[in-house]
Design a protein around this motif. Structure first.
Motif, PDB file in Angstrom:
ATOM      1  N   THR A 195       4.184  88.941  58.487  1.00 43.29           N
ATOM      2  CA  THR A 195       3.092  89.105  59.143  1.00 43.29           C
ATOM      3  C   THR A 195       3.091  87.343  59.558  1.00 43.29           C
ATOM      4  O   THR A 195       3.224  86.590  57.751  1.00 43.29           O
ATOM      5  CB  THR A 195       1.606  89.141  58.598  1.00 43.29           C
ATOM      6  OG1 THR A 195       1.537  90.850  58.080  1.00 43.29           O
ATOM      7  CG2 THR A 195       0.452  88.654  59.207  1.00 43.29           C
ATOM      8  N   ILE A 196       2.877  87.082  60.332  1.00 42.75           N
ATOM      9  CA  ILE A 196       2.941  85.041  60.882  1.00 42.75           C
ATOM     10  C   ILE A 196       1.703  84.797  61.725  1.00 42.75           C
ATOM     11  O   ILE A 196       0.813  85.632  62.327  1.00 42.75           O
ATOM     12  CB  ILE A 196       4.067  84.886  61.536  1.00 42.75           C
ATOM     13  CG1 ILE A 196       5.829  85.355  61.670  1.00 42.75           C
ATOM     14  CG2 ILE A 196       3.845  83.854  62.152  1.00 42.75           C
ATOM     15  CD1 ILE A 196       6.034  87.204  61.628  1.00 42.75           C
ATOM     16  N   LYS A 197       1.170  83.434  61.086  1.00 42.19           N
ATOM     17  CA  LYS A 197      -0.337  83.333  61.257  1.00 42.19           C
ATOM     18  C   LYS A 197       0.411  81.837  61.888  1.00 42.19           C
ATOM     19  O   LYS A 197       0.486  80.907  61.271  1.00 42.19           O
ATOM     20  CB  LYS A 197      -1.172  83.531  60.024  1.00 42.19           C
ATOM     21  CG  LYS A 197      -1.748  84.213  59.511  1.00 42.19           C
ATOM     22  CD  LYS A 197      -3.011  84.822  58.133  1.00 42.19           C
ATOM     23  CE  LYS A 197      -3.319  85.641  57.251  1.00 42.19           C
ATOM     24  NZ  LYS A 197      -4.026  86.853  58.900  1.00 42.19           N
ATOM     25  N   ILE A 198      -0.289  81.512  63.297  1.00 38.94           N
ATOM     26  CA  ILE A 198      -0.426  80.398  63.567  1.00 38.94           C
ATOM     27  C   ILE A 198      -1.499  79.824  64.407  1.00 38.94           C
ATOM     28  O   ILE A 198      -2.592  80.549  64.472  1.00 38.94           O
ATOM     29  CB  ILE A 198       0.896  79.721  64.715  1.00 38.94           C
ATOM     30  CG1 ILE A 198       1.900  81.065  64.510  1.00 38.94           C
ATOM     31  CG2 ILE A 198       0.980  78.879  65.676  1.00 38.94           C
ATOM     32  CD1 ILE A 198       3.450  81.519  65.947  1.00 38.94           C
ATOM     33  N   GLY A 199      -1.531  78.581  63.934  1.00 37.90           N
ATOM     34  CA  GLY A 199      -2.954  77.548  64.379  1.00 37.90           C
ATOM     35  C   GLY A 199      -2.898  77.855  65.418  1.00 37.90           C
ATOM     36  O   GLY A 199      -4.411  77.972  66.343  1.00 37.90           O
ATOM     37  N   ARG A 200      -2.471  77.481  66.692  1.00 32.82           N
ATOM     38  CA  ARG A 200      -2.348  77.195  67.677  1.00 32.82           C
ATOM     39  C   ARG A 200      -2.050  78.826  68.653  1.00 32.82           C
ATOM     40  O   ARG A 200      -1.528  78.949  69.808  1.00 32.82           O
ATOM     41  CB  ARG A 200      -2.213  76.278  68.562  1.00 32.82           C
ATOM     42  CG  ARG A 200      -2.499  75.104  67.889  1.00 32.82           C
ATOM     43  CD  ARG A 200      -1.332  74.289  68.256  1.00 32.82           C
ATOM     44  NE  ARG A 200      -1.379  74.113  69.006  1.00 32.82           N
ATOM     45  CZ  ARG A 200      -2.862  72.658  69.684  1.00 32.82           C
ATOM     46  NH1 ARG A 200      -3.419  72.325  69.361  1.00 32.82           N
ATOM     47  NH2 ARG A 200      -3.110  73.366  72.011  1.00 32.82           N
ATOM     48  N   GLY A 201      -1.742  80.191  67.763  1.00 32.27           N
ATOM     49  CA  GLY A 201      -1.666  81.287  68.089  1.00 32.27           C
ATOM     50  C   GLY A 201       0.138  80.988  69.248  1.00 32.27           C
ATOM     51  O   GLY A 201       1.058  80.453  68.802  1.00 32.27           O
TER      52      GLY A 201
END
Length: 236
Positions: A195-201
């Motif tokens: 799972t990858i969470k990116i602040g800016r998508g």
């Protein structure tokens, strides 16, 4: 090869280690130790050799501990690392950031990003899908996003997604697009547990200087906005 170059890379390894960018830290440890080994081979003075050997041993010990830590966390399903992309940094294409997490026969990918609406944002998603196509194992991509507020823009958004759906079918990949009016978080999940969470998508790239400037086509040469990427491995 200068000792300054070797120490610079090893210091960067330690910095990334402290920032929990474990994958990049291990790469820097490996590169820095290789550079320092070359310096050692060309050193004649015995006391200097001893100093370099001691330095190498300390970095090797930390690298081995880090490898063990990463292995244990992955096994326990508690692995978490960070990638901090600095403002104007380059070298962070989708393949560079996501490629290594596609190992293990990923068949399904879920993208939750509220801002896949404007033309450049849909192009970003298209490039992300191209990377998934090249994996040759992905069979389903699920996108959860928001609709544009303008009715005409909504129509164009739907047409672009339909075009992408039709194109992906040629590669035996099904694209499912769903909408939410309350979606805020940005998250990408692979069926192998990453799972990858990116602040800016997906929209962490800066606009290019022009259509005929370096970085317009190759996102690995495109400057980025500052953002933090959190990577987790969830088992089960």
């Amino acid at each position: 090869m200068s000792v300054e170059a070797a120490i610079s890379v090893l210091k960067r390894a330690v910095e990334l280690d402290h920032l929990q960018s474990y994958s990049e830290a291990l790469v820097c440890y490996q590169e820095g130790l290789a550079l320092l080994m070359n310096v050692l081979k060309n050193t004649k003075d015995d006391s200097t050799k001893t100093h370099y050997r001691d330095k190498m041993e300390s970095y090797i010990e930390r690298a081995e501990k880090l490898k063990k830590l990463v292995s244990e966390q992955k096994e326990q399903g508690t692995f978490h690392e960070k990638i901090h992309i600095k403002d104007a940094a380059i070298g962070y294409s989708y393949r560079r950031v996501f490629g290594k997490y596609l190992e293990g026969n990923v068949t399904e990918v879920v993208v939750e990003d509220p801002y896949i609406r404007n033309v450049h944002q849909i192009y970003n998603f298209l490039r992300f899908c191209e990377m998934l196509v090249s994996s040759k194992t992905v069979r389903e991509i699920r996108l959860l996003t928001t609709k544009d507020e303008d009715p005409e823009s909504q129509t164009n958004q739907a047409k672009r997604f339909q075009g992408l759906k039709n194109s992906l079918k040629k590669y035996n990949i099904t694209l499912i697009v769903e909408y939410s009016s309350t979606l805020h978080d940005r998250e990408i999940r692979f069926s192998n547990g990453w799972t990858i969470k990116i602040g800016r998508g997906l929209d962490y790239f800066k606009p290019p200087d022009g259509k005929f400037s370096i970085g317009y086509c190759d996102f690995n040469l495109r400057e980025c906005h500052e953002t933090v990427i959190d990577i987790y491995l969830k088992k089960g």
